[in-house]
Design an enzyme around this catalytic site. Structure first.
Site, PDB file in Angstrom:
ATOM      1  CG  ASP A 186      -1.966   1.046   1.215  1.00 14.83           C
ATOM      2  OD1 ASP A 186      -1.957   1.875   0.283  1.00 14.83           O
ATOM      3  OD2 ASP A 186      -2.812   1.054   2.133  1.00 14.83           O
ATOM      4  CG  HIS A 188      -1.705   4.887   3.271  1.00 14.56           C
ATOM      5  ND1 HIS A 188      -1.902   5.942   4.130  1.00 14.56           N
ATOM      6  CD2 HIS A 188      -2.594   3.931   3.637  1.00 14.56           C
ATOM      7  CE1 HIS A 188      -2.859   5.647   4.990  1.00 14.56           C
ATOM      8  NE2 HIS A 188      -3.304   4.429   4.704  1.00 14.56           N
ATOM      9  CD  GLU A 212      -4.737  -0.355  -0.772  1.00 13.95           C
ATOM     10  OE1 GLU A 212      -5.453   0.349  -0.029  1.00 13.95           O
ATOM     11  OE2 GLU A 212      -4.471  -1.553  -0.509  1.00 13.95           O
ATOM     12  CG  HIS A 288     -10.362   0.524   2.288  1.00 13.62           C
ATOM     13  ND1 HIS A 288     -10.945   1.453   3.122  1.00 13.62           N
ATOM     14  CD2 HIS A 288      -9.053   0.496   2.627  1.00 13.62           C
ATOM     15  CE1 HIS A 288     -10.031   1.975   3.923  1.00 13.62           C
ATOM     16  NE2 HIS A 288      -8.875   1.401   3.643  1.00 13.62           N
TER      17      HIS A 288
END
Length: 385
Positions: A186, A188, A212, A288
């Site tokens: 991720d 983020h 991600e 998610h």
């Protein structure tokens, strides 16, 4: 259906950072939802209270008309607060309808397309020293897939030394588990466009399951440059709130996995529509879910019904939940048992989770004022968390 008329709405702001919604009908059927934005629970709570004027006295059976009214009835629409409020309400209405008819929600959506759902859990990643320990714990708990942050705070263009350290975490896991563990990374939204390709170069040899949020979702045009650069699947969507938000990204063809959040993207009704849109573009679904039991159950019902659902996130045991894990608010925690990497079909009517209201009321007395940290770069400038 007068017996399904909505009579009462209650909200419970509880640790670690959650907001639960209880809708009660005239007949006494109760539906549960989780309308929350992490760090904005009180704001969403206020929004649900504002929307209650459209709910009290309505039949809980009228899920779609209520959704359309809540979305469009206030003229201004979309965004994290309104859509999260709608999400929790929508979850609760599906819970009521399933309980009223005596069937799980996925049956109301058309039935299950699978018998079990592959799961993953978050293991950190900001600091390498905890990654191996947490990954071992998750594997022992039955997981075959994990996700971790790729980096900590990152400047718009950062140092070579920092770039070289980003692969340490996934390298440690590959050395420990080989290819037997699927590992999602991720970004983020912490990384700006100028650094993404350099980071992918460092990470690619370790074959992550997906990358991600390589950049913030509002920078959709950046995906045009990132997507053709790598064979690693690209995932995004936790900060997108409706089918209209996903429409352009799907049309661009620059995403492999979409990650709508069942507590942010309009609930079960809207995420099921988003999943169908993605299927038409041959894009996978992986909702998610760093939230509580109602949000997770809602995700699973959409997963069970969506042919393009590939894996499901769970917040079981993550650091946010210290002292108040999602199983602590349940009377039937066994429904979320992970067996050989999967959670089996939920069988009970509605969402299939039995909420311990006594525990909720205890948690409500404690409450929370959770907010994400504000990070700074070495020079003192703001950094994405």
């Amino acid at each position: 259906m007068d017996d399904l008329r909505i009579e009462k709405i209650e909200l419970f702001k509880v640790p670690p950072r959650w907001l639960f919604l209880k809708i009660t009908t005239k007949s006494g059927i109760i539906g549960w939802g989780e309308p929350v934005v992490e760090g904005k629970a009180a704001t969403v709570e206020a929004c649900v209270n504002e929307l209650s004027q459209y709910l009290i006295g309505r039949s809980a059976n009228d899920i779609e008309d209520i959704w359309q009214t809540l979305y469009g009835g206030g003229f201004y629409r979309g965004g994290p607060i309104l859509m999260s409020a709608i999400s929790g309400i929508d979850q609760a209405l599906w819970d009521i309808k399933g309980k009223h008819l005596g069937v799980p929600v996925y049956d109301l959506l058309g039935g299950a397309v699978r018998k079990k759902m592959k799961m993953y859990c978050w293991i950190g990643g900001d600091h390498p020293e905890v990654v191996l320990e947490q990954a071992r714990e998750k594997v022992e708990q039955g997981y075959k897939a994990v996700k971790m942050n790729a980096t900590g705070a990152f400047a718009w263009i950062d140092s070579l030394q920092k770039i070289k350290t980003v692969a340490d975490n996934i390298r440690l896991l590959r050395e420990e588990f080989g290819d037997t563990l699927d590992i999602g990374l991720d970004f983020h939204g912490r990384i700006h466009k100028g650094m993404v390709k350099r980071l992918i170069d460092e990470l690619a040899p370790y074959n992550p399951m997906f990358i991600e949020e390589p950049v913030l979702s509002e920078n959709k045009e950046a995906f045009d440059h990132i997507y053709p650069y790598t064979s690693i699947p690209i995932a995004t969507g936790e900060r997108m709130f409706s089918r209209w938000d996903f429409k352009e990204l799907l049309h661009r063809g620059t995403v492999d996995i979409i990650q709508p959040d069942l507590s942010h993207a309009g609930g079960i009704s809207e995420v099921r529509r988003i999943a169908a849109m993605a299927e038409a573009y041959d894009v996978a679904l992986a909702p998610h879910c760093p939230l509580g039991p109602v949000a997770l159950a809602s995700c699973l019902h959409v997963d069970f019904n969506s042919i393009n659902a590939v894996i499901q996130e769970s917040s079981l045991g993550i650091h946010y939940n210290k002292g108040f894990d999602l199983l602590d608010y349940m009377d039937n925690p066994e429904v979320f048992d992970v067996k050989d990497g999967y959670i089996e079909l939920l069988k009970k009517p509605g969402l299939g989770v039995e909420i311990n209201e006594e525990k909720l009321r205890e948690g409500q007395k404690i409450g929370h004022n959770w907010a994400n940290p504000v990070w700074r770069n070495e020079d003192g400038s703001f950094a994405e968390w």
